[in-house]
Design a protein around this motif. Structure first.
Motif, PDB file in Angstrom:
ATOM      1  N   LYS A 108       0.979  -1.136  -0.054  1.00 49.72           N
ATOM      2  CA  LYS A 108       0.037  -0.055  -0.073  1.00 49.72           C
ATOM      3  C   LYS A 108       1.021   1.331  -0.067  1.00 49.72           C
ATOM      4  CE  LYS A 108      -3.732   0.557   0.184  1.00 49.72           C
ATOM      5  NZ  LYS A 108      -4.892   1.043  -0.915  1.00 49.72           N
ATOM      6  N   ALA A 109       2.012   1.231   0.753  1.00 51.78           N
ATOM      7  CA  ALA A 109       2.935   2.383   0.891  1.00 51.78           C
ATOM      8  C   ALA A 109       3.528   2.656  -0.430  1.00 51.78           C
ATOM      9  CB  ALA A 109       4.071   2.136   1.992  1.00 51.78           C
ATOM     10  N   MET A 142      14.913  13.441   8.542  1.00 54.29           N
ATOM     11  CA  MET A 142      13.681  12.739   8.614  1.00 54.29           C
ATOM     12  C   MET A 142      13.274  12.661  10.055  1.00 54.29           C
ATOM     13  SD  MET A 142      12.261   9.289   6.711  1.00 54.29           S
ATOM     14  CE  MET A 142      13.686   8.323   7.286  1.00 54.29           C
ATOM     15  N   VAL A 143      12.114  12.940  10.257  1.00 53.18           N
ATOM     16  CA  VAL A 143      11.402  13.020  11.554  1.00 53.18           C
ATOM     17  C   VAL A 143      10.180  12.043  11.665  1.00 53.18           C
ATOM     18  CG1 VAL A 143      10.524  14.256  13.610  1.00 53.18           C
ATOM     19  CG2 VAL A 143      11.991  15.238  12.060  1.00 53.18           C
ATOM     20  N   ALA A 144      10.107  11.053  12.777  1.00 52.74           N
ATOM     21  CA  ALA A 144       9.082   9.960  12.763  1.00 52.74           C
ATOM     22  C   ALA A 144       8.051  10.840  13.749  1.00 52.74           C
ATOM     23  CB  ALA A 144       9.663   9.034  13.530  1.00 52.74           C
ATOM     24  N   MET A 145       6.828  10.482  13.100  1.00 53.09           N
ATOM     25  CA  MET A 145       5.467  10.918  14.059  1.00 53.09           C
ATOM     26  C   MET A 145       4.511   9.848  13.807  1.00 53.09           C
ATOM     27  SD  MET A 145       4.051  14.116  11.710  1.00 53.09           S
ATOM     28  CE  MET A 145       2.868  14.533  12.920  1.00 53.09           C
ATOM     29  N   ASN A 146       3.685   9.685  15.140  1.00 48.42           N
ATOM     30  CA  ASN A 146       2.561   8.715  14.963  1.00 48.42           C
ATOM     31  C   ASN A 146       1.335   9.433  14.285  1.00 48.42           C
ATOM     32  OD1 ASN A 146       3.837   6.746  16.720  1.00 48.42           O
ATOM     33  ND2 ASN A 146       3.909   8.123  18.253  1.00 48.42           N
ATOM     34  N   VAL A 147       0.944   8.863  13.523  1.00 50.99           N
ATOM     35  CA  VAL A 147      -0.331   9.404  12.783  1.00 50.99           C
ATOM     36  C   VAL A 147      -1.427   8.470  12.494  1.00 50.99           C
ATOM     37  CG1 VAL A 147      -1.105  10.552  10.534  1.00 50.99           C
ATOM     38  CG2 VAL A 147       1.107  10.767  11.567  1.00 50.99           C
ATOM     39  N   PHE A 148      -2.623   8.871  12.987  1.00 51.12           N
ATOM     40  CA  PHE A 148      -3.860   8.009  12.857  1.00 51.12           C
ATOM     41  C   PHE A 148      -4.903   8.731  12.098  1.00 51.12           C
ATOM     42  CE2 PHE A 148      -1.548   6.396  16.495  1.00 51.12           C
ATOM     43  CZ  PHE A 148      -1.504   5.106  16.170  1.00 51.12           C
ATOM     44  N   ALA A 173      -7.257  -1.248   8.740  1.00 53.71           N
ATOM     45  CA  ALA A 173      -7.479   0.205   9.266  1.00 53.71           C
ATOM     46  C   ALA A 173      -6.088   0.988   9.196  1.00 53.71           C
ATOM     47  CB  ALA A 173      -7.782   0.322  10.742  1.00 53.71           C
ATOM     48  N   ARG A 174      -4.877   0.584   9.411  1.00 53.08           N
ATOM     49  CA  ARG A 174      -3.686   1.144   9.051  1.00 53.08           C
ATOM     50  C   ARG A 174      -3.423   1.437   7.697  1.00 53.08           C
ATOM     51  NH1 ARG A 174       2.610   0.193  10.876  1.00 53.08           N
ATOM     52  NH2 ARG A 174       2.956   2.592  10.420  1.00 53.08           N
ATOM     53  N   GLU A 175      -3.873   0.387   6.657  1.00 53.47           N
ATOM     54  CA  GLU A 175      -3.542   0.835   5.359  1.00 53.47           C
ATOM     55  C   GLU A 175      -4.451   1.918   5.024  1.00 53.47           C
ATOM     56  OE1 GLU A 175      -3.933  -2.540   2.845  1.00 53.47           O
ATOM     57  OE2 GLU A 175      -3.247  -4.073   4.322  1.00 53.47           O
ATOM     58  N   SER A 176      -5.816   1.811   5.436  1.00 52.16           N
ATOM     59  CA  SER A 176      -6.692   3.371   5.340  1.00 52.16           C
ATOM     60  C   SER A 176      -6.245   4.281   5.785  1.00 52.16           C
ATOM     61  CB  SER A 176      -8.062   2.690   5.816  1.00 52.16           C
ATOM     62  OG  SER A 176      -9.098   3.916   5.798  1.00 52.16           O
ATOM     63  N   SER A 177      -5.825   4.178   6.956  1.00 51.11           N
ATOM     64  CA  SER A 177      -5.133   5.502   7.538  1.00 51.11           C
ATOM     65  C   SER A 177      -4.003   6.024   6.944  1.00 51.11           C
ATOM     66  CB  SER A 177      -4.657   4.913   9.151  1.00 51.11           C
ATOM     67  OG  SER A 177      -4.005   6.247   9.736  1.00 51.11           O
TER      68      SER A 177
END
Length: 330
Positions: free
Chosen positions: A31-32, A216-222, A313-317
């Motif tokens: 998906k990515a 590059m910075v990591a962040m949590n995304v939902f 749901a993660r793919e959709s997010s």
């Protein structure tokens, strides 16, 4: 234009299996790639029943076979757990299998108690003291920039892109000194974010691999159709964070509506602190929060994290996030 990537822990959910976790990670990588993400990274963790990415190079080979264009790599390999020679062979092999697609993100933190140290047959705290020298040795094994008495085959001459990972000033300083791209783990340790990026950019020394600083910075995304639905998705990872910080890590639990409402104040404060590197909500809110984060960090890339109990749901997010953030150029 800011690029987007994905960080994957290969989460094993409650009631699920390692095989299901690996299959879900492959689907997420596909998906990515379909969405045009730049990279798909897998994190190395050991002896945790809820995370199945411990044999990181093996997982990357599996993902590489299931994809065709997206860069794949480690986010990261904890080098004190290994020898530079072993990692040169492993990632040299990956580059031979998937030419021009391999990233090697390196971290210093051993993150291991005495049981894991015994299992790995290493004094990891002592090994972490040699991390800078090990990074140089690993780079020499891959590039030949320094003559060594042994050759890694596969390894020498491979086109592996090396990254420095960090959550403190140490990694930022080393990345700057060695002229490496730098990835900051703000998704779980945001305290030193601004200072680390400032230090890295200020002290950066160009290298054969990189002419100018690259962050590059990591962040949590939902992301979901509604804020409420996104908050529900995020509650599984929130529970995992709380369990980890309490010394009771386990498999990824199902989401719980209103999870944070009844938490003790110190626990809510910990989650609120982590939320400075997070975007949770409908697509418009997620885009606004990501844009604000990019303005703060001036990141060249954002790597998106966020484990969900339902892998679809993660793919959709991810799809909602990428669609909302197309052409973000803060």
């Amino acid at each position: 234009m800011v690029q987007f990537s994905v960080l994957e822990l290969v989460p094993v959910r409650e009631g699920g299996t390692v095989s299901e976790a690996l299959a879900a990670s492959v689907n997420l990588a596909r998906k990515a790639e379909e969405l045009g993400c730049r990279r798909f990274w897998v994190a190395e963790h050991h002896a945790m029943e809820g995370i199945a990415g411990g044999a990181t190079s093996v997982v990357l080979a599996h993902i590489g076979n299931a994809t065709s264009r997206i860069r794949i790599g480690s986010g990261g390999i904890m080098l004190p757990n290994h020898t530079p020679f072993q990692i040169a062979e492993q990632f040299g092999t990956l580059d031979a299998l998937f030419p021009g697609r391999i990233d090697l993100g390196l971290g210093r933190a051993p993150g291991a108690g005495p049981q894991l140290q015994r299992a790995l047959r290493k004094d990891l705290h002592q090994a972490s003291e040699y991390f800078p020298q090990d990074v140089l040795e690993l780079r020499a094994l891959l590039t030949g920039d320094v003559e060594l008495p042994i050759t890694a085959t596969p390894g020498l001459g491979s086109n592996v892109e090396m990254w420095m990972l960090g959550s403190s000033l140490f990694g930022a300083s080393l990345a700057a000194k060695l002229g490496m791209p730098y990835a900051f783990a703000a998704h779980f340790a945001p305290d030193h974010l601004d200072a680390a990026l400032e230090l890295y950019r200020r002290d950066f020394q160009p290298s054969a691999a990189l002419e100018r600083p690259h962050v590059m910075v990591a962040m949590n995304v939902f992301a979901a159709k509604t804020d409420q639905a996104a908050q529900l998705l995020a509650s599984s990872q929130q529970q995992s964070f709380v369990a980890l910080r309490s010394g009771n890590p386990g498999k990824l639990p199902p989401p719980v509506a209103g999870y944070t409402a009844d938490l003790p104040a110190p626990t809510r404060a910990m989650l609120d602190h982590l939320s400075q590197a997070a975007a949770v909500g409908n697509p418009q809110k997620v885009r606004a929060d990501i844009e604000a984060f990019i303005r703060r960090t001036r990141a060249d890339e954002i790597i998106l994290c966020g484990s969900t109990y339902d892998s679809q749901a993660r793919e959709s997010s991810l799809e909602l996030t990428i669609d909302a953030c197309r052409a973000v150029a803060v």
